[in-house]
Design a protein around this motif. Structure first.
Motif, short mmCIF file in Angstrom:
data_model
loop_
_atom_site.label_atom_id
_atom_site.label_comp_id
_atom_site.label_asym_id
_atom_site.label_seq_id
_atom_site.Cartn_x
_atom_site.Cartn_y
_atom_site.Cartn_z
N ILE A 16 -31.09 29.63 -35.52
CA ILE A 16 -30.88 28.61 -34.64
C ILE A 16 -29.76 27.80 -34.85
O ILE A 16 -28.86 27.24 -34.24
N ALA A 17 -29.65 27.27 -36.44
CA ALA A 17 -28.77 26.79 -36.75
C ALA A 17 -27.20 27.14 -36.75
O ALA A 17 -26.37 26.52 -36.04
N GLU A 18 -27.13 28.17 -37.05
CA GLU A 18 -26.01 29.24 -36.84
C GLU A 18 -25.33 29.24 -35.44
O GLU A 18 -24.38 28.80 -35.21
N GLU A 19 -26.18 29.37 -34.49
CA GLU A 19 -25.71 29.44 -33.12
C GLU A 19 -25.36 28.07 -32.63
O GLU A 19 -24.35 27.98 -31.82
N ALA A 20 -26.22 26.99 -33.13
CA ALA A 20 -25.68 25.57 -32.82
C ALA A 20 -24.37 25.21 -33.19
O ALA A 20 -23.59 24.70 -32.54
N ILE A 21 -24.22 25.57 -34.52
CA ILE A 21 -22.85 25.41 -35.26
C ILE A 21 -21.90 25.86 -34.74
O ILE A 21 -20.60 25.53 -34.36
N GLN A 22 -21.93 27.29 -34.17
CA GLN A 22 -20.81 28.01 -33.61
C GLN A 22 -20.64 27.34 -32.39
O GLN A 22 -19.38 27.34 -31.98
N GLU A 36 -16.70 23.92 -28.89
CA GLU A 36 -16.52 22.80 -27.92
C GLU A 36 -15.83 21.78 -28.73
O GLU A 36 -15.03 21.03 -28.00
N LYS A 37 -16.08 21.40 -30.21
CA LYS A 37 -15.62 20.34 -30.58
C LYS A 37 -14.92 20.89 -31.84
O LYS A 37 -15.46 20.24 -33.04
N PRO A 38 -13.89 21.52 -31.98
CA PRO A 38 -13.24 22.16 -33.28
C PRO A 38 -12.76 20.92 -34.32
O PRO A 38 -12.33 19.70 -33.58
N THR A 39 -12.81 20.87 -35.45
CA THR A 39 -12.39 19.99 -36.50
C THR A 39 -11.06 20.22 -37.00
O THR A 39 -10.71 21.56 -36.89
N ALA A 40 -10.57 19.35 -37.50
CA ALA A 40 -8.83 19.42 -38.19
C ALA A 40 -9.01 20.22 -39.48
O ALA A 40 -8.02 20.79 -39.73
#
Length: 267
Positions: free
Chosen positions: A20-26, A31-35
């Motif tokens: 569940i976490a892997e899917e949410a993190i992906q 949607e909101k990529p970090t630098a």
């Protein structure tokens, strides 16, 4: 709740939580990529570690607690009202993260999950702290809400009374602690009385947690705002509160305020 067998198997529970976490993190990364890819990878590692420990704790606690309800909402229709000791009434609304039944006593436990540090919760172990404070308010209101809802909501009827509430810290920031508050026969009366006293103080403009320290040295009056800043920085009303840093500076013209650090340097 739909898969009670998960609480019997640590490996199975951990595997499902990671999926569940892997899917949410992906999804979040899309949607909101970090630098910083390094930062993202490190945070992901921390999250997955916390989830595995959470799964292990959940399985270990299953013999004692039976989960009943999650994200239990109340008061959204303005139908939950508390009457204070002086007869004044207040409406409350909220959402309880989790409600358990204690298996051996059949009483209820309220669980509130916390992902941050447990530092500010030390007040709960301070015997000199007032009963009504910034960390007892939430569990006590939940406690009283459930007591009243049990009279009208079918899913709560026939269940035991609420006997405890737990702050469950689910990350390394809070050291995975559980801090428990127990309720007794006189808890509601004491809390309502303390709540009424707090409201009376607020109405009179008394905010003891936000008082500037006044000192006089070399004929000059000085104020330390360090304590005010610490207690008020998370409050959404500081711009209109006369006891906040902003309000205090407005009253004094900002001419006679110093911080603790300034005083230490001068000393």
């Amino acid at each position: 709740l739909d898969q009670p067998d998960l609480l019997k198997d640590t490996e199975l529970a951990g595997k499902l939580m990671i999926e569940i976490a892997e899917e949410a993190i992906q999804r979040y990364e899309r949607e909101k990529p970090t630098a910083s890819a390094f930062y993202t990878a490190q945070k992901k590692k921390d999250i997955l570690k916390d989830l595995l420990i959470f799964a292990e704790e959940a399985v270990e606690a299953d013999w004692k607690y039976q989960p009943l309800l999650m994200e239990y909402r109340f008061g959204t229709e303005g139908d939950l009202v508390l009457e204070l000791a002086d007869g004044e009434k207040i409406s409350i609304t909220g959402a309880i993260d989790r409600i358990d039944q204690i298996r051996d006593t059949k009483k209820l436990r309220i669980v509130d999950y916390k992902t941050g540090s447990d530092f500010s919760y030390k007040v709960l172990s301070d015997s000199t702290a007032p009963l009504v404070n910034h960390k007892t308010m939430q569990p006590f209101l939940y406690y009283m809400a459930l007591n009243r809802l049990a009279e009208t909501r079918p899913e709560l009827k026939g269940l035991g009374p609420v006997s405890e509430a737990s702050y469950h810290f689910v990350s390394s920031k809070g050291d995975y602690r559980n801090i428990t508050i127990e309720f007794g026969p006189d808890s509601e009366r004491q809390f309502l009385s303390g709540l009424g006293n707090m409201f009376d103080d607020m109405a009179a403009g008394a905010f003891p947690m936000a008082q500037a320290m006044k000192t006089e040295r070399d004929g000059r009056i000085r104020y330390s705002l360090a304590e005010i800043d610490k207690n008020c920085k998370f409050c959404g009303y500081q711009e209109i509160c006369s006891q906040s840093v902003a309000g205090f500076l407005a009253q004094t013209g900002g001419l006679i305020s110093v911080s603790d650090e300034d005083e230490e340097e001068e000393a």
